[in-house]
Design a protein around this motif. Structure first.
Motif, mmCIF file in Angstrom:
data_model
loop_
_atom_site.group_PDB
_atom_site.id
_atom_site.type_symbol
_atom_site.label_atom_id
_atom_site.label_comp_id
_atom_site.label_asym_id
_atom_site.label_seq_id
_atom_site.Cartn_x
_atom_site.Cartn_y
_atom_site.Cartn_z
ATOM 1 N N ASN A 409 -13.393 -23.825 108.358
ATOM 2 C CA ASN A 409 -13.274 -25.103 107.809
ATOM 3 C C ASN A 409 -11.859 -25.848 108.761
ATOM 4 O O ASN A 409 -11.997 -25.300 110.081
ATOM 5 C CB ASN A 409 -12.908 -25.256 106.506
ATOM 6 N N ILE A 410 -10.810 -26.118 108.119
ATOM 7 C CA ILE A 410 -9.688 -26.797 109.050
ATOM 8 C C ILE A 410 -8.671 -25.809 109.098
ATOM 9 O O ILE A 410 -8.157 -25.306 107.954
ATOM 10 C CB ILE A 410 -9.264 -27.829 108.375
ATOM 11 N N PHE A 411 -8.044 -25.090 110.329
ATOM 12 C CA PHE A 411 -6.881 -24.558 110.425
ATOM 13 C C PHE A 411 -5.856 -25.345 111.422
ATOM 14 O O PHE A 411 -6.131 -25.840 112.571
ATOM 15 C CB PHE A 411 -7.275 -23.486 111.553
ATOM 16 N N ILE A 412 -4.796 -25.517 110.755
ATOM 17 C CA ILE A 412 -3.667 -26.204 111.049
ATOM 18 C C ILE A 412 -2.340 -25.577 111.357
ATOM 19 O O ILE A 412 -1.785 -24.961 110.270
ATOM 20 C CB ILE A 412 -3.414 -27.347 110.262
ATOM 21 N N PRO A 413 -1.945 -25.196 112.436
ATOM 22 C CA PRO A 413 -0.521 -24.263 112.560
ATOM 23 C C PRO A 413 0.585 -25.116 112.161
ATOM 24 O O PRO A 413 0.685 -26.304 112.668
ATOM 25 C CB PRO A 413 -0.518 -24.004 114.248
ATOM 26 N N ILE A 414 1.422 -24.566 111.377
ATOM 27 C CA ILE A 414 2.608 -25.179 110.928
ATOM 28 C C ILE A 414 3.807 -24.640 111.179
ATOM 29 O O ILE A 414 4.838 -25.207 111.200
ATOM 30 C CB ILE A 414 2.479 -25.393 109.371
ATOM 31 N N LEU A 415 4.053 -23.070 111.287
ATOM 32 C CA LEU A 415 5.205 -22.434 111.572
ATOM 33 C C LEU A 415 5.038 -21.332 112.393
ATOM 34 O O LEU A 415 3.884 -20.574 112.254
ATOM 35 C CB LEU A 415 5.840 -21.860 110.140
ATOM 36 N N TYR A 416 6.058 -21.368 113.515
ATOM 37 C CA TYR A 416 5.945 -20.281 114.550
ATOM 38 C C TYR A 416 6.902 -19.384 114.450
ATOM 39 O O TYR A 416 8.282 -19.849 114.353
ATOM 40 C CB TYR A 416 5.808 -20.955 115.945
ATOM 41 N N ASN A 417 6.979 -18.184 114.374
ATOM 42 C CA ASN A 417 8.149 -17.142 114.371
ATOM 43 C C ASN A 417 8.002 -15.874 115.531
ATOM 44 O O ASN A 417 7.391 -15.327 115.533
ATOM 45 C CB ASN A 417 8.012 -16.579 112.948
ATOM 46 N N SER A 418 8.716 -16.191 116.503
ATOM 47 C CA SER A 418 8.602 -15.342 117.890
ATOM 48 C C SER A 418 9.195 -14.098 117.375
ATOM 49 O O SER A 418 8.846 -13.123 118.057
ATOM 50 C CB SER A 418 9.329 -15.993 118.975
ATOM 51 N N THR A 419 10.283 -14.042 116.522
ATOM 52 C CA THR A 419 10.618 -12.690 116.132
ATOM 53 C C THR A 419 9.724 -11.747 115.206
ATOM 54 O O THR A 419 9.690 -10.675 115.788
ATOM 55 C CB THR A 419 11.941 -12.769 115.182
ATOM 56 N N SER A 420 8.947 -12.182 114.602
ATOM 57 C CA SER A 420 8.095 -11.575 113.699
ATOM 58 C C SER A 420 6.643 -11.356 114.308
ATOM 59 O O SER A 420 6.062 -10.742 114.084
ATOM 60 C CB SER A 420 8.012 -12.083 112.136
ATOM 61 N N GLY A 421 6.729 -12.592 115.500
ATOM 62 C CA GLY A 421 5.100 -12.620 115.955
ATOM 63 C C GLY A 421 4.356 -13.006 115.256
ATOM 64 O O GLY A 421 3.143 -12.689 115.557
ATOM 65 N N ARG A 422 4.470 -13.799 114.287
ATOM 66 C CA ARG A 422 3.761 -14.289 113.328
ATOM 67 C C ARG A 422 3.596 -15.919 113.516
ATOM 68 O O ARG A 422 4.707 -16.641 113.549
ATOM 69 C CB ARG A 422 3.792 -13.856 112.040
ATOM 70 N N VAL A 423 2.339 -16.542 113.338
ATOM 71 C CA VAL A 423 1.987 -17.838 112.982
ATOM 72 C C VAL A 423 1.617 -18.187 111.624
ATOM 73 O O VAL A 423 0.663 -17.539 111.296
ATOM 74 C CB VAL A 423 1.237 -18.486 114.219
ATOM 75 N N LYS A 424 2.032 -19.203 110.936
ATOM 76 C CA LYS A 424 1.545 -19.593 109.613
ATOM 77 C C LYS A 424 0.638 -20.831 109.897
ATOM 78 O O LYS A 424 0.930 -21.669 110.605
ATOM 79 C CB LYS A 424 2.586 -20.024 108.772
ATOM 80 N N PHE A 425 -0.815 -20.588 109.551
ATOM 81 C CA PHE A 425 -1.734 -21.618 109.451
ATOM 82 C C PHE A 425 -1.840 -22.243 107.976
ATOM 83 O O PHE A 425 -2.125 -21.389 107.014
ATOM 84 C CB PHE A 425 -2.861 -21.187 109.988
ATOM 85 N N LEU A 426 -1.936 -23.589 107.820
ATOM 86 C CA LEU A 426 -2.673 -24.286 106.735
ATOM 87 C C LEU A 426 -4.015 -24.339 106.973
ATOM 88 O O LEU A 426 -4.563 -24.832 107.862
ATOM 89 C CB LEU A 426 -1.951 -25.684 106.801
ATOM 90 N N LEU A 439 -2.398 -19.029 105.733
ATOM 91 C CA LEU A 439 -2.979 -17.803 106.585
ATOM 92 C C LEU A 439 -1.605 -17.297 107.298
ATOM 93 O O LEU A 439 -1.305 -18.017 108.259
ATOM 94 C CB LEU A 439 -4.026 -18.001 107.176
ATOM 95 N N ASP A 440 -1.286 -16.273 107.050
ATOM 96 C CA ASP A 440 -0.005 -15.762 107.967
ATOM 97 C C ASP A 440 -0.467 -14.601 108.741
ATOM 98 O O ASP A 440 -0.763 -13.517 108.362
ATOM 99 C CB ASP A 440 0.978 -15.287 106.904
ATOM 100 N N ILE A 441 -0.533 -14.872 110.222
ATOM 101 C CA ILE A 441 -1.147 -14.180 111.148
ATOM 102 C C ILE A 441 -0.365 -13.635 112.260
ATOM 103 O O ILE A 441 0.483 -14.374 112.662
ATOM 104 C CB ILE A 441 -2.352 -14.782 111.756
ATOM 105 N N TYR A 442 -0.334 -12.056 112.477
ATOM 106 C CA TYR A 442 0.451 -11.721 113.600
ATOM 107 C C TYR A 442 -0.451 -11.815 114.893
ATOM 108 O O TYR A 442 -1.712 -11.667 115.194
ATOM 109 C CB TYR A 442 0.333 -10.282 113.463
ATOM 110 N N THR A 443 -0.055 -12.740 115.670
ATOM 111 C CA THR A 443 -0.536 -13.461 116.813
ATOM 112 C C THR A 443 0.242 -12.981 118.121
ATOM 113 O O THR A 443 -0.396 -13.170 119.372
ATOM 114 C CB THR A 443 -0.475 -14.922 116.790
ATOM 115 N N LYS A 444 1.221 -12.149 118.188
ATOM 116 C CA LYS A 444 1.938 -11.849 119.199
ATOM 117 C C LYS A 444 0.991 -11.004 120.187
ATOM 118 O O LYS A 444 0.559 -10.073 119.811
ATOM 119 C CB LYS A 444 3.374 -11.121 118.786
#
Length: 446
Positions: A409-426, A439-444
């Protein structure tokens, strides 16, 4: 007899016989060699995706439609708190829904409606068309909201071969982080079939200007920022059947232009092109950037994305999102060395070919220094198929992130953390009782 012996900085009593029996010796502690290298401990990286429990979305006013509109998904950061501004609209029923806003709990993903306090009230929407701009449009240093809206496409309402159209919406940002509805002459007060818009500095004064594309005799309506609001420059009619617009410096001369891309050319003799429009004083001129009917006879452009090429940072690739009808979409990319050549993106990269793209987010999702793209699409695609990761030359590939492929359905990125290499999606799940979660995803890039 006993003797007091000083050993390596310690005092010790040693017992001895009169015949001086052998003495016990205290062994000094070893001293590490400061030049001996130590093996660092390799940090353990957690690559797994974290999912919170789904939360029921809290509404203050009863919903008229089930589906959130994917062309109105804007994350607002006001005084350190995140909010989602969106709408639940439908293109055909005669009923009208509203712009709505929600506070976001970034730990749980819970959404609580705060439309009255954040937006200042409930304002109807027809069928808004992205981009949904969050930029300073009145020169006060605070970001505002603007979006075009073409209204409903109901056949029974056509008069003189025209739909009734609708109004664009403009919300002024205030110092306390809230918004108030305001007006920009003509576009927020006169119903038209507004289809696209662009924001950028067209006259080089450092302030954001606005151009609104409309399917009417005006074609494009240009507004310039006078430091306290938008003043109408005039209409720009180049008879190009313009379907989408962009304000950008595409050739690196430090002077932005308006790019006009045509919608479907239904004339007996095709006469539409991608055009560059230059503003000088109180006049404008246009030049062709493509061959005639650049997307073929049956396709028209509904969005333009401009991205600087990482290998040639003074030049820009233009991405033209085109459609021939519901579910029939393509994307073309201009070349930096010859803008007359537009490449069908499916011929130069192997990314998933969607037929339902509605909007986009540009961000460095894998923290490698290159801008990537997330496409907001109609329901039915998993996250990895919606993401384009930049390979360093504005060609792209889909990621292979760990993600539940049943989520579509709908994925909306809300927070980016370059140190942990993770992005939080609503993640927002439509329905009679909508839900949301994080959804807290390792994206680095590995």
């Amino acid at each position: 007899m006993k003797k007091l012996i000083f050993v390596w900085g310690f005092f010790a009593f040693v017992s001895c016989s009169k015949k001086d029996a052998p003495q016990s010796v205290v062994t000094p502690p070893s001293i590490a060699n400061p030049n001996t290298p130590t093996t660092p401990t390799t940090p353990v990286v957690d690559y797994s995706t974290k999912y919170t429990t789904s939360q029921n979305v809290v509404f203050k006013r009863t919903l008229l439609f089930d589906g959130i509109h994917p062309e109105t998904l804007k994350i607002i950061n006001t005084n350190g708190k995140l909010h989602l501004v969106t709408s639940l609209s439908n293109n055909e029923p005669a009923q009208f829904e509203f712009f709505r806003s929600f506070s976001i709990d970034t730990l749980s993903g819970a959404l609580s409606e705060n439309t009255s306090s954040l937006l200042g009230g409930y304002y109807e929407v027809g069928f808004p068309k992205s981009p949904f701009w969050y930029e300073d449009l009145n020169g006060d240093g605070i970001k505002d909201l603007f979006i075009s809206d073409h209204g409903k496409e109901i056949q029974s309402q056509i008069v003189n071969n025209k739909y009734p159209g609708y109004l664009c919406r403009y919300f002024i940002g205030k110092a306390d982080g809230t918004f108030s509805k305001s007006d920009i002459v003509d576009v927020t007060t006169v119903n038209r079939f507004y289809h696209n818009s662009a924001v950028g500095d067209i006259n080089g004064d450092g302030k954001n200007d606005l151009v609104v594309q409309v399917f009417d005799e005006e074609e494009m309506m240009l507004y310039t920022n006078n430091g306290s609001g938008q003043t109408k420059f005039g209409n720009i009619n180049i008879n190009n059947q313009t379907g989408s617009v962009l304000i950008a410096d595409i050739d690196g001369d430090k002077q932005a232009e308006i790019i006009s891309a045509p919608y479907i050319d239904r004339g007996n003799t095709p006469n539409t092109f991608v055009r560059k429009i230059n503003i000088s004083g109180g006049s404008y001129s246009s030049t062709k950037l493509s061959p005639v009917s650049p997307f073929g006879a049956s396709y028209g452009c509904y969005k333009i994305i401009g991205m600087k090429n990482p290998k040639e940072p003074t030049k820009m690739n233009l991405f033209f999102l085109v459609e021939a009808g519901p579910g029939d979409q393509k994307i073309y990319r201009s070349r930096t060395d010859n803008s007359n050549i537009l490449d069908d993106i499916s011929k130069i990269q192997g990314t998933f070919n969607t037929g339902g793209t509605r909007d986009y987010v540009i961000a460095d999702f894998n923290f490698d220094g290159f801008d990537d793209i997330l496409f907001h699409v109609n329901y039915g695609q998993d996250l990895n198929s919606r993401i384009w990761l930049n390979k360093g030359d504005n060609t792209f590939e889909n990621p292979t992130w760990e993600i539940d492929t049943k989520l579509k359905n709908i994925f909306i990125p809300i927070l980016y953390n370059s140190t942990s290499g993770r992005v939080k999606f609503l993640y927002y799940e439509d329905g009679k009782t909508p839900t949301s979660k994080i959804l807290d995803i390792y994206t680095k890039k590995k």
